[in-house]
Design a protein around this motif. Structure first.
Motif, short mmCIF file in Angstrom:
data_model
loop_
_atom_site.label_atom_id
_atom_site.label_comp_id
_atom_site.label_asym_id
_atom_site.label_seq_id
_atom_site.Cartn_x
_atom_site.Cartn_y
_atom_site.Cartn_z
N ASN A 1 0.96 -1.10 -0.02
CA ASN A 1 -0.03 -0.02 0.10
C ASN A 1 0.71 1.19 -0.03
OD1 ASN A 1 -2.43 -1.54 0.09
ND2 ASN A 1 -2.22 -1.73 2.47
N VAL A 2 0.35 2.07 -0.81
CA VAL A 2 1.08 3.37 -0.77
C VAL A 2 0.12 4.59 -0.69
CG1 VAL A 2 2.66 4.82 -2.39
CG2 VAL A 2 2.59 2.49 -2.50
N LYS A 3 0.63 5.48 0.39
CA LYS A 3 -0.31 6.58 0.81
C LYS A 3 0.47 8.09 0.40
CE LYS A 3 -2.50 8.93 4.69
NZ LYS A 3 -3.75 8.91 4.30
N VAL A 4 -0.20 9.01 -0.62
CA VAL A 4 0.39 10.02 -1.16
C VAL A 4 0.05 10.96 -0.24
CG1 VAL A 4 0.36 11.53 -3.01
CG2 VAL A 4 0.58 9.04 -3.49
N ILE A 5 0.94 12.07 0.29
CA ILE A 5 0.40 13.19 0.92
C ILE A 5 1.57 14.49 0.02
CG2 ILE A 5 0.81 14.82 2.90
CD1 ILE A 5 0.89 12.14 4.63
#
Length: 308
Positions: free
Chosen positions: A95-99
């Motif tokens: 999983n990759v979370k982008v901010i």
């Protein structure tokens, strides 16, 4: 008097023999500093990487995902971050979370803290950084100096400090975690024409080492990594024996995460640091050398077609 000189000689020989032994461990990190396969995931479920849209940060995000971690990637370019996220997801299945955040601004950290609030963060890589100018110049010749001072300190100094403040409390409560703060080999010795950048990276080194002394007994590893040349936009994508490809450098640096509060990330860069510290400052500070370096970098920037 003879006994005194003999004793002094013995102490000096022992001192340098110990230093040589300690340095020799860098040649065999897998033997001296073994990192178990589950090391990174044992720290927590998520890794957070700043400045992850390209270069060293992007590679840390990829390689930590390959180690089994979900990753949070932070930078100011949505388009670049989305490409990185897609690549990580497709190649690792994590999983990759982008901010999206401009880390030179003051008003972004509350939102970042909120976004990270409920994540089990095991690793933080404070990678984001910027040069005052691609072409090294004397301090007063820096373009838009007043604004540049504020921007460089915000990016290189304040961001690292704020991110540690956000992530450390949870690591302390869980009694485990890893923070990698990326400094620069240029902080090893004073380097004219890189004054503002070098000074900001000295701050990164000192704060990292102080935090490690404070939190080591609480199961947290805080390490500063001080590379010299890595082939990124910041180095005009140069490639030579010392300027390493990002993937090679990051892979090497992750082998030394248990090697102490400071590493250079690779044997080549450790040798470079030793070599530079042996050169008399009169030579390092000679105008011919400094302006020759300035011309060399100007040519590399032109070859790479980098907009200044």
């Amino acid at each position: 008097m003879e006994s005194f000189f003999v004793a002094t000689g013995v102490v000096v020989v022992v001192y340098y023999a110990v230093k040589l032994l300690l340095f020799s461990r860098m040649l065999l990190p897998k033997l001296w500093f073994p990192v178990p396969k589950s090391f990174f995931t044992s720290m927590g479920e998520w890794a957070v990487v700043t400045g992850a849209s390209q270069g060293i940060g992007k590679e840390y995000a990829f390689q930590l995902a390959q180690q089994g971690m979900n990753v949070v990637i932070i930078s100011r370019s949505r388009a670049d971050l989305d490409l990185v996220a897609k690549g990580i997801s497709q190649s690792t299945g994590k999983n990759v979370k982008v901010i999206v955040a401009d880390l030179t601004k003051d008003d972004v950290f509350e939102e970042i803290e909120e976004e990270l609030k409920y994540l089990n963060i095991g690793v933080l890589v404070n990678n984001v950084g910027m040069l005052p100018s691609f072409i090294p110049v004397q301090f007063l010749d820096t373009a838009e100096l007043e604004q540049t001072i504020t921007t460089v300190i915000s990016c290189n100094v304040k961001t690292m400090t704020k991110m540690c403040k956000i992530v450390l409390p949870n690591m302390e409560s869980r009694q485990k975690g890893l923070i990698i703060n990326v400094s620069s080999g240029i902080a090893t010795i004073p380097v004219p024409m890189f004054s503002l950048y070098a000074a900001s990276k000295v701050y990164v080194e000192r704060l990292s080492q102080c935090l490690q002394a404070e939190y080591k007994d609480k199961g947290i590893i805080i390490q500063v990594v001080s590379p010299f040349g890595v082939s990124t936009r910041m180095s005009a994508y140069s490639k030579n024996l010392v300027t390493l490809a990002p993937e090679y450098f990051v892979k090497s640096s992750l082998q030394y995460v248990t090697a102490g509060d400071k590493t250079y990330g690779s044997v080549r860069h450790a040798l470079m640091a030793w070599f530079l510290q042996c050169i008399p400052k009169k030579i390092l500070y000679a105008d011919a050398l400094l302006y020759g370096l300035q011309d060399f970098i100007r040519e590399k920037v032109a070859e790479a077609n980098i907009k200044l």
